[in-house]
Each structure stands twice: as structure tokens, then as C-alpha cells.
Design an enzyme around this catalytic site. Structure first.
Site, short mmCIF file in Angstrom:
data_model
loop_
_atom_site.label_atom_id
_atom_site.label_comp_id
_atom_site.label_asym_id
_atom_site.label_seq_id
_atom_site.Cartn_x
_atom_site.Cartn_y
_atom_site.Cartn_z
N TYR A 152 -60.75 7.56 -64.08
CA TYR A 152 -60.57 6.28 -64.78
C TYR A 152 -61.31 6.25 -66.12
CZ TYR A 152 -60.65 1.08 -65.09
OH TYR A 152 -60.51 -0.22 -65.48
N LYS A 156 -59.65 5.80 -69.75
CA LYS A 156 -60.00 4.66 -70.60
C LYS A 156 -60.60 5.13 -71.94
CE LYS A 156 -58.68 1.17 -68.06
NZ LYS A 156 -57.38 0.55 -68.36
P1 NAP Z 1 -55.33 -5.73 -61.07
O1 NAP Z 1 -55.67 -7.11 -60.59
O2 NAP Z 1 -55.39 -4.60 -60.09
O3 NAP Z 1 -53.87 -5.79 -61.75
C1 NAP Z 1 -53.26 -4.63 -62.23
C2 NAP Z 1 -51.76 -4.84 -62.16
O4 NAP Z 1 -51.13 -3.65 -62.70
C3 NAP Z 1 -51.24 -5.00 -60.72
O5 NAP Z 1 -50.37 -6.10 -60.63
C4 NAP Z 1 -50.54 -3.68 -60.48
O6 NAP Z 1 -49.46 -3.75 -59.57
C5 NAP Z 1 -50.03 -3.34 -61.88
N1 NAP Z 1 -49.63 -1.93 -61.97
C6 NAP Z 1 -50.23 -0.86 -61.40
N2 NAP Z 1 -49.55 0.26 -61.67
C7 NAP Z 1 -48.48 -0.10 -62.44
C8 NAP Z 1 -47.40 0.61 -63.01
N3 NAP Z 1 -47.27 1.93 -62.87
N4 NAP Z 1 -46.47 -0.08 -63.73
C9 NAP Z 1 -46.57 -1.42 -63.86
N5 NAP Z 1 -47.58 -2.15 -63.33
C10 NAP Z 1 -48.53 -1.51 -62.62
O7 NAP Z 1 -56.27 -5.28 -62.26
P2 NAP Z 1 -57.06 -6.12 -63.40
O8 NAP Z 1 -58.48 -6.18 -62.99
O9 NAP Z 1 -56.32 -7.34 -63.78
O10 NAP Z 1 -57.00 -5.03 -64.58
C11 NAP Z 1 -56.05 -5.07 -65.65
C12 NAP Z 1 -56.41 -3.99 -66.65
O11 NAP Z 1 -57.75 -4.20 -67.12
C13 NAP Z 1 -56.38 -2.58 -66.07
O12 NAP Z 1 -55.93 -1.66 -67.06
C14 NAP Z 1 -57.84 -2.31 -65.77
O13 NAP Z 1 -58.11 -0.93 -65.73
C15 NAP Z 1 -58.51 -3.02 -66.93
N6 NAP Z 1 -59.91 -3.38 -66.70
C16 NAP Z 1 -60.28 -4.20 -65.67
C17 NAP Z 1 -61.62 -4.54 -65.52
C18 NAP Z 1 -62.11 -5.43 -64.41
O14 NAP Z 1 -63.33 -5.57 -64.28
N7 NAP Z 1 -61.24 -6.07 -63.63
C19 NAP Z 1 -62.58 -4.02 -66.40
C20 NAP Z 1 -62.15 -3.18 -67.42
C21 NAP Z 1 -60.82 -2.88 -67.58
P3 NAP Z 1 -49.65 -3.40 -58.01
O15 NAP Z 1 -50.48 -4.48 -57.45
O16 NAP Z 1 -48.26 -3.41 -57.45
O17 NAP Z 1 -50.33 -2.07 -57.96
#
Ligand code: NAP
Length: 251
Positions: A152, A156
Site C-alpha cells: 500500500y 501510494k
Molecule cells: P473504503 O471505505 O474501503 O472505500 C473504498 C471503496 O473503493 C469501496 O467502496 C470499494 O468497493 C471501492 N473499490 C475497491 N476496489 C475497487 C475497484 N477495483 N474499482 C472500483 N472501486 C473499488 O475506503 P476509504 O477509507 O473511503 O478510502 C478511500 C481512498 O482513500 C482509498 O484510496 C484509500 O487508500 C485512501 N485513504 C484512506 C485513508 C483512511 O484513513 N481511511 C487514509 C489515507 C488514504 P468494495 O467495498 O466493493 O471493495
């Protein structure tokens, strides 16, 4: 009145992506809510429509070239040519290096890096045609290194290089490309991380909040607000940047 712009937000069924989709719709853009499962996008689309916005649910896999092609064609036909793209879809497959499988390495690279590459390439003709484009890539504070996240954090950090290179290549076409690197944001992804590490979520949040200068963890709306700025018309002189949204300095 200026023509309404169309945005695609990937991974927008829930979490950060959903907050971004709702925010951009509130800003006046037509928004394609793209996620793996089209049915899972229904709540986000209903919320946008209930607030008076335009939205479309599209089931698509950002790591699959055919799916990306049909997704972008459908958005262009049903909502308008996409000139704003938020590459937000993400997954985690955490493990220490000696236990990480090749599948877990490749799955993470596939969604984050290959996904951002394919989606941006597919939207580029519409942006060039319009002489305007905004791309925001969702990086992470983990780009700086995080135990258990070799896949990851590499993806990133890779997105930051992708962002800076595209900013140089696409600037002459009126397209800005920036990255947001969130710190801890309260979503299902961080719930899963707490579970993996054996913490109750509330304890996990409290432990993190204590180390963050603003003394709270982030919410999806914190990232949505930053995205709203970066895709705005007025942010046309801001490109190739990585904005840490982390309650304090990282990087
Ligand atoms: P999340 O709640 O897990 O949501 C991610 C979404 O992306 C889910 O609905 C997932 O669908 C979808 N997804 C996964 N694989 C996909 C694909 N191949 N094509 C289309 N959609 C897909 O995550 P989040 O926390 O909102 O994170 C959103 C972004 O922010 C991510 O890139 C994450 O790495 C980044 N981020 C998050 C944090 C944090 O603390 N939360 C911090 C830094 C960066 P499914 O449920 O069906 O898998």
C-alpha cells in the site's frame, strides 16, 4: 450560464469517495458515482438527487481496462464528458513483508496504480477536448512508510510520482493533477485496520487522536473539502502538489 462539468469519483459507494461525490455535486458538478458494485452506489446517488444534484451510479472495476472503457463511455453518454476525475478507489491487503503474498502485492498495485493510470488515460480525451481538466489522486500518509503496508505505501508513493509527472505532461492542455494524502480518516478501511491490529475501534481512534496535532481523527468531509478546492475553477495554478490532510504536518 456555464455548462455543467461532469466528475467521476471512483470508489464512491462509501467512505471518502462518497463524501467527495456528495460535495462535488453540491458544488454544482454532475457526478458519476463509480464503484465495483453498482447497487452499492444507490444510496450515494439518492442522497445527491435528494439534495437537488445530478448523479449516476456506475458499476465498474478501475483495474480492468474493458470495464474502465465502458464506464467512461457510459458516463459521457448519460451525464456528460468527464473533465474532473478523482482516483479514490482503494483496497488494503496488509501484512509484513515476509508474509505478504504476490497476490496481495498485485491486488493493491492493480487498484491504486493501474486503476489511476487506466482511468486517467480514459478521461484524457474529454479533458483535452475541453481544454480543461482536474485530476485528484488519493495518496496517503502511508506513502511515507507504514509497518505492514509495503504494498500500500509503495502504491501510494507511486501515485505521488504519477501526479507530478502528469502535472508536467498535461499542464499545457489545461489539466491540473494533484494528490491528496490523508492521514487517519474514520471509514470502513480504518475499521478493518483496527480489527487486524486487535483493537476496539473506539480505543484505536482515541490512540491515534492523541498523536495528531489537532487532537482528532479525520472525517471523510475533511478530504472532500480539500478535493473541492483542488478541482475548482480557481485552482488552475495549483498542480503537481501533494496536500496532506492529516491534522498536522506529515511529509
Ligand atoms: P473504503 O471505505 O474501503 O472505500 C473504498 C471503496 O473503493 C469501496 O467502496 C470499494 O468497493 C471501492 N473499490 C475497491 N476496489 C475497487 C475497484 N477495483 N474499482 C472500483 N472501486 C473499488 O475506503 P476509504 O477509507 O473511503 O478510502 C478511500 C481512498 O482513500 C482509498 O484510496 C484509500 O487508500 C485512501 N485513504 C484512506 C485513508 C483512511 O484513513 N481511511 C487514509 C489515507 C488514504 P468494495 O467495498 O466493493 O471493495
Amino acid at each position: 450560464m456555464a455548462e455543467q462539468r461532469t466528475a467521476i469519483v471512483t470508489g464512491a459507494a462509501r467512505g471518502i469517495g462518497r463524501a467527495i461525490a456528495e460535495r462535488l455535486a453540491g458544488d454544482g458538478l454532475a457526478v458519476a458515482v463509480v464503484d465495483l458494485d453498482e447497487a452499492a452506489c444507490a444510496d450515494a446517488v439518492s442522497a445527491i438527487r435528494a439534495a437537488g444534484g445530478r448523479a449516476l451510479a456506475v458499476g465498474g472495476d478501475v483495474a480492468d481496462p474493458d470495464s474502465v472503457g465502458t464506464t467512461v463511455e457510459r458516463v459521457a453518454a448519460e451525464l456528460g464528458a468527464p473533465t474532473v476525475l478523482v482516483n479514490n478507489a482503494g483496497i488494503i491487503r496488509d501484512n509484513l513483508l515476509h508474509k505478504m503474498s504476490l497476490d496481495d502485492w498485485e491486488a493493491v498495485m492493480g487498484v491504486h496504480l493501474r486503476g489511476a493510470f487506466l482511468m486517467t488515460q480514459a478521461c484524457l480525451p474529454a479533458m483535452r477536448e475541453a481544454g480543461f481538466g482536474r485530476v485528484v489522486n488519493m495518496s496517503s500518509g502511508s506513502a511515507l512508510g507504514n509497518r505492514g503496508q509495503a504494498n500500500y505505501s509503495s502504491a501510494k508513493a507511486g501515485l505521488q510520482g504519477f501526479t507530478k509527472t502528469l502535472a508536467i505532461e498535461l499542464g499545457p492542455s489545461g489539466v491540473t493533477v494533484n494528490a491528496i494524502a490523508p492521514g487517519f480518516i474514520q471509514t470502513e478501511m480504518t475499521v478493518a485496520t483496527a480489527e487486524r491490529m486487535g483493537f476496539e475501534f473506539d480505543d484505536f481512534v482515541a490512540k491515534y487522536a492523541d498523536q495528531i496535532p489537532v487532537r482528532r481523527v479525520g472525517q471523510p468531509d475533511d478530504v472532500a473539502h480539500a478535493t473541492s478546492y483542488l478541482v475548482s475553477e480557481g485552482a488552475g495554478y495549483v498542480s503537481g502538489q501533494v496536500l496532506y490532510v492529516a491534522g498536522g504536518p506529515l511529509g
